[in-house]
Write an enzyme that holds these catalytic residues in place. Structure first.
Site, PDB file in Angstrom:
ATOM      1  N   ARG A  29       0.881  -0.945   0.108  1.00 51.39           N
ATOM      2  CA  ARG A  29       0.573  -0.270   0.600  1.00 51.39           C
ATOM      3  C   ARG A  29       0.232   1.545  -0.079  1.00 51.39           C
ATOM      4  O   ARG A  29      -0.002   2.821  -0.370  1.00 51.39           O
ATOM      5  CB  ARG A  29      -0.891  -0.132   1.313  1.00 51.39           C
ATOM      6  CG  ARG A  29      -2.044  -0.465   0.772  1.00 51.39           C
ATOM      7  CD  ARG A  29      -3.324  -1.056   2.325  1.00 51.39           C
ATOM      8  NE  ARG A  29      -2.767  -1.986   3.155  1.00 51.39           N
ATOM      9  CZ  ARG A  29      -2.464  -2.199   4.224  1.00 51.39           C
ATOM     10  NH1 ARG A  29      -3.785  -0.901   4.990  1.00 51.39           N
ATOM     11  NH2 ARG A  29      -2.088  -2.345   5.096  1.00 51.39           N
TER      12      ARG A  29
ATOM     13  N   GLY B 243       8.955  -3.471  12.837  1.00 54.32           N
ATOM     14  CA  GLY B 243       9.803  -3.037  11.624  1.00 54.32           C
ATOM     15  C   GLY B 243       8.495  -1.735  11.350  1.00 54.32           C
ATOM     16  O   GLY B 243       9.162  -0.573  11.136  1.00 54.32           O
TER      17      GLY B 243
ATOM     18  N   ALA C 178      38.260  49.132  -4.432  1.00 48.01           N
ATOM     19  CA  ALA C 178      37.230  48.491  -5.407  1.00 48.01           C
ATOM     20  C   ALA C 178      37.625  48.280  -7.188  1.00 48.01           C
ATOM     21  O   ALA C 178      38.662  49.244  -6.928  1.00 48.01           O
ATOM     22  CB  ALA C 178      35.905  49.406  -5.405  1.00 48.01           C
TER      23      ALA C 178
HETATM   24  C1  UD1 Z   1      -0.748  -8.385  13.137  1.00 51.15           C
HETATM   25  C2  UD1 Z   1      -1.422  -9.091  13.835  1.00 51.15           C
HETATM   26  C3  UD1 Z   1      -2.915  -7.886  14.871  1.00 51.15           C
HETATM   27  C4  UD1 Z   1      -2.756  -7.150  15.525  1.00 51.15           C
HETATM   28  C5  UD1 Z   1      -2.053  -6.656  13.779  1.00 51.15           C
HETATM   29  C6  UD1 Z   1      -1.471  -5.451  14.485  1.00 51.15           C
HETATM   30  C7  UD1 Z   1      -1.866 -11.446  13.356  1.00 51.15           C
HETATM   31  C8  UD1 Z   1      -1.967 -13.241  13.099  1.00 51.15           C
HETATM   32  N1  UD1 Z   1      -2.351 -10.669  13.620  1.00 51.15           N
HETATM   33  O1  UD1 Z   1      -2.181  -8.285  12.257  1.00 51.15           O
HETATM   34  O2  UD1 Z   1      -3.823  -9.242  15.824  1.00 51.15           O
HETATM   35  O3  UD1 Z   1      -4.029  -6.417  15.598  1.00 51.15           O
HETATM   36  O4  UD1 Z   1      -1.164  -6.985  13.440  1.00 51.15           O
HETATM   37  O5  UD1 Z   1      -0.997  -4.197  13.486  1.00 51.15           O
HETATM   38  O6  UD1 Z   1      -0.253 -11.346  14.007  1.00 51.15           O
HETATM   39  N2  UD1 Z   1       5.404  -9.943   8.884  1.00 51.15           N
HETATM   40  C9  UD1 Z   1       6.511 -10.420   8.682  1.00 51.15           C
HETATM   41  N3  UD1 Z   1       6.201 -11.854   7.839  1.00 51.15           N
HETATM   42  C10 UD1 Z   1       4.871 -12.490   8.439  1.00 51.15           C
HETATM   43  C11 UD1 Z   1       3.806 -11.911   8.384  1.00 51.15           C
HETATM   44  C12 UD1 Z   1       3.874 -11.086   8.643  1.00 51.15           C
HETATM   45  O7  UD1 Z   1       7.569  -9.813   8.810  1.00 51.15           O
HETATM   46  O8  UD1 Z   1       5.069 -13.745   6.983  1.00 51.15           O
HETATM   47  C13 UD1 Z   1       5.469  -8.680   9.420  1.00 51.15           C
HETATM   48  C14 UD1 Z   1       5.121  -6.964   8.691  1.00 51.15           C
HETATM   49  O9  UD1 Z   1       6.322  -7.208   8.087  1.00 51.15           O
HETATM   50  C15 UD1 Z   1       4.540  -6.339  10.411  1.00 51.15           C
HETATM   51  C16 UD1 Z   1       4.145  -7.689  10.652  1.00 51.15           C
HETATM   52  O10 UD1 Z   1       4.580  -8.261  10.566  1.00 51.15           O
HETATM   53  O11 UD1 Z   1       5.670  -5.445  10.487  1.00 51.15           O
HETATM   54  C17 UD1 Z   1       2.354  -7.475  11.546  1.00 51.15           C
HETATM   55  O12 UD1 Z   1       2.205  -7.741   9.667  1.00 51.15           O
HETATM   56  P1  UD1 Z   1       0.963  -7.764   9.168  1.00 51.15           P
HETATM   57  O13 UD1 Z   1       0.858  -8.035   7.396  1.00 51.15           O
HETATM   58  O14 UD1 Z   1       0.978  -6.119   9.110  1.00 51.15           O
HETATM   59  O15 UD1 Z   1      -0.104  -8.324  10.456  1.00 51.15           O
HETATM   60  P2  UD1 Z   1      -2.218  -7.796  10.334  1.00 51.15           P
HETATM   61  O16 UD1 Z   1      -2.809  -8.835   9.892  1.00 51.15           O
HETATM   62  O17 UD1 Z   1      -2.032  -6.353  10.160  1.00 51.15           O
END
Ligand code: UD1
Ligand code: CA
Length: 451
Positions: A15, A101, A420
Site C-alpha cells: 500500500r 519494523g 574597489a
Molecule cells: C497483526 C496481528 C494483529 C494485530 C496487528 C497489529 C497476527 C496474526 N495479527 O495483523 O492481531 O492487531 O498485527 O498491526 O499477528 N510480517 C512478517 N512476516 C510475515 C507476516 C508479517 O515479517 O510472514 C511482519 C510485517 O512486515 C509487519 C508485521 O509482521 O511488520 C505485522 O504483519 P501484518 O501483515 O501487518 O499483520 P496484520 O495482519 O496487520
C-alpha cells in the site's frame, strides 16, 4: 534478564506503492526500521534479530549495523512463522521481545512495562481504539483474564464489537515461546501461522498472560500507507517540539518545526517557523534562528543570530555572530565572535576572524580572515584554478573594496586597503594600498553629441 529483540520486517508494504521497502521509508530522516532498532538498543537488547523478506539486501545495506542479526523469511507465511525463523539464534533462558519494523514510535518506557510482565509468562501490548477494524481483538473471560486473540478475518460479530485490540508487540521467555510456536498451525481464514495463537496456547498451558495497555495509541500505530507515514512524522515532530519547549526553547509554531537528527539547545533559544535541523545541531544559550532556515551538523554559539532563509551545513558560528538573511555556510565555515556574514554570501572551508564582516554578495572559499576585516560587496576568492584549490589569507584589519577578486594563493597583509574593483594576484601589504584598475576616461559632451 537477557533480552533478545526480534523485529518483524518481512512484509512487502504494497500500500505504500513504492519501489523502496516499507521499513526504509523515513520518519525524521531515519528509516522506520532504524527507529525500532534505536528502541531495541535503548532497552539494552543482548541481540537484535531482524526478519526481512522483500528488498532484504537494500534494507541490510541501509541499516548496516553490527548489532543486527539478519534472518531471511523467504515466503511470508505469517507473523508466527516469521518469529519462528529467528528462534534458533535465541537461547532458552532469554526473554524475547517482538517488535514490528513498521511500528516506529513505541517507546522504551512502554516496552519496559511489557518486559516486566514477561519474566515468567506471556505479555502482550494492547490498546483500546474507537475503530478497531482490521486488528486482532483481545478476548477476555468473565474475570477479565485474557483468553485469546482473534483476528478480524476469523471473528464473529460479537468479537468484532470488542474495541480492545492487539498491537502485535509481545514478550515472553524464549523456551515458552519456542514451544508455543511449534504448536501453531495455519488452520484459519488467512492460512497463515499466526503469532497471536500463542495466547490461547499459553492459556491452555496454564501460563500467566498479561495485557499491558499502551497509553498513547500513536506509540502502537503502524505505517501501511503514505498518509500514516505523514501522520507519524508529525507525531514524532510534535514529541520533539514538546521536549524542546519543556527544556526552555521558544518555538514560534511547534507545528512548523522539523528535526531530523539531534537538536541540542541552551536556554532561551528562539526558533522561528519552518526551520529544518538535520544531523547533530547545537544551539547555544540565547541563539535566535529566523524563519525558513536549514541547519545541518553545525554548532551555533551563545548569542548568535541566524536570520531568515539561511542554510548552514557543517559550520561553526561563534558567539554573538550574525548570519543572513539569505546566507549559505558550507562545510568548514568557521565564524569567530561577532563575525557577520550577510545576504547572498557563501562561505566554504574558511575562517572569518572576530568582528570581521562579509556583508553582501561574496564568495569566501579556502580562506583565512583575521580579526576586524571588512570585505566589500561582490568580493570573490578565486580559490580554484580548474585543477587545484588554493588558499587566500587576509590578515587582521584589512579593508577590501567592493568587487575585488583575490586570485589564490595570495596573502593580503595586516591593515592593508584594497581598492574597489581590484584583481589581487600577488601578495601585498601590510599597511599598503593595493589597486589594479584601468584608469578612468571621461569624455565631456560625448553623450550629448550622441543624441
Ligand atoms: C497483526 C496481528 C494483529 C494485530 C496487528 C497489529 C497476527 C496474526 N495479527 O495483523 O492481531 O492487531 O498485527 O498491526 O499477528 N510480517 C512478517 N512476516 C510475515 C507476516 C508479517 O515479517 O510472514 C511482519 C510485517 O512486515 C509487519 C508485521 O509482521 O511488520 C505485522 O504483519 P501484518 O501483515 O501487518 O499483520 P496484520 O495482519 O496487520
Ligand atoms: Ca499491519
Amino acid at each position: 534478564m537477557e533480552l533478545h529483540t526480534v523485529i518483524l520486517a518481512a512484509g512487502q508494504g504494497t500500500r505504500m506503492k513504492s519501489a523502496l521497502p516499507k521499513v526504509l521509508h523515513a520518519i525524521a530522516g531515519r528509516p522506520l526500521l532504524g527507529h525500532v532498532v534505536d528502541t531495541a538498543v535503548a532497552l539494552e537488547s543482548e541481540r537484535i534479530h531482524v526478519v526481512h523478506g522483500h528488498g532484504g539486501d537494500r534494507v541490510r545495506a541501509a541499516l548496516d549495523d553490527p548489532q543486527l542479526r539478519w534472518i531471511e523469511q523467504a515466503e511470508q507465511l505469517g507473523t508466527g512463522h516469521a518469529v519462528e525463523q529467528a528462534m534458533p539464534g535465541i537461547p532458552d533462558p532469554a526473554v524475547v521481545l517482538v517488535l514490528y519494523g513498521d511500528v516506529p514510535l513505541v517507546t522504551a518506557e512502554t516496552l519496559r512495562a511489557l518486559l516486566d510482565q514477561a519474566r515468567d509468562g506471556l505479555a502482550i501490548l494492547t490498546t483500546v481504539l474507537d475503530d478497531p477494524a482490521g486488528y486482532g481483538r483481545i478476548l477476555r473471560d468473565g474475570d477479565g483474564a485474557v483468553q485469546a486473540i482473534v483476528e478480524q478475518k476469523d471473528a464473529t460479530d460479537d468479537i468484532l464489537a470488542i474495541r480492545e485490540i492487539n498491537t502485535g508487540l509481545l514478550a515472553a521467555p524464549a523456551h515458552m515461546l519456542r514451544g508455543w510456536l511449534s504448536r501453531c498451525d495455519n488452520d484459519n481464514a488467512q492460512q497463515e501461522y499466526y503469532l497471536t495463537d500463542v495466547v490461547a496456547l499459553a492459556v491452555a498451558d496454564g501460563c500467566p498472560v498479561s495485557a499491558v495497555a499502551a497509553a498513547d495509541p500513536v506509540e502502537v500505530s503502524g505505517v501501511n500507507n503514505r498518509q500514516q507515514l505523514a501522520a507519524l512524522e508529525r507525531a514524532w515532530q510534535w514529541r520533539t517540539a514538546e521536549r524542546l519547549m519543556t527544556a526552555g526553547v521558544t518555538l514560534s509554531d511547534p507545528a512548523r518545526l522539523d528535526v531530523r537528527g539531534e537538536l541540542v539547545c541552551g536556554t532561551d533559544v528562539v526558533i522561528d517557523i519552518n526551520c529544518v535541523f538535520e544531523g547533530r545541531v547545537e544551539l547555544g544559550e540565547g541563539v535566535s534562528i529566523g524563519p525558513n532556515c536549514v541547519i545541518r551538523d553545525s554548532r551555533i554559539a551563545a548569542g548568535a543570530r541566524i536570520e531568515a532563509q539561511s542554510i548552514i551545513d557543517g559550520a561553526f558560528v561563534g558567539p554573538d555572530a550574525v548570519v543572513g538573511p539569505f546566507a549559505r555556510l558550507r562545510p568548514g565555515a568557521e565564524l569567530a565572535d561577532r563575525a557577520r556574514v550577510g545576504n547572498f554570501v557563501e562561505v566554504k572551508k574558511s575562517r572569518i576572524g572576530a568582528g570581521s564582516k562579509v556583508n553582501h554578495l561574496s564568495y569566501i572559499g579556502d580562506a583565512e580572515l583575521g580579526a576586524e576585516v571588512n570585505i566589500g560587496a561582490g568580493t570573490i576568492t578565486c580559490n580554484y584554478d580548474g585543477v587545484n584549490k588554493h588558499k587566500t589569507v587576509i590578515e587582521d584589519g584589512v579593508f577590501i573594496g567592493s568587487d575585488t577578486q583575490l586570485v589564490a594563493p595570495v596573502t593580503v597583509g595586516r591593515n592593508t586597503v584594497v581598492g574597489a574593483g581590484t584583481t589581487v594576484t600577488r601578495d601585498a601589504g601590510p599597511d599598503s594600498l593595493v589597486v589594479s584598475r584601468t584608469p578612468q576616461k571621461t569624455i565631456p559632451g560625448w553623450a550629448k553629441r550622441r543624441r
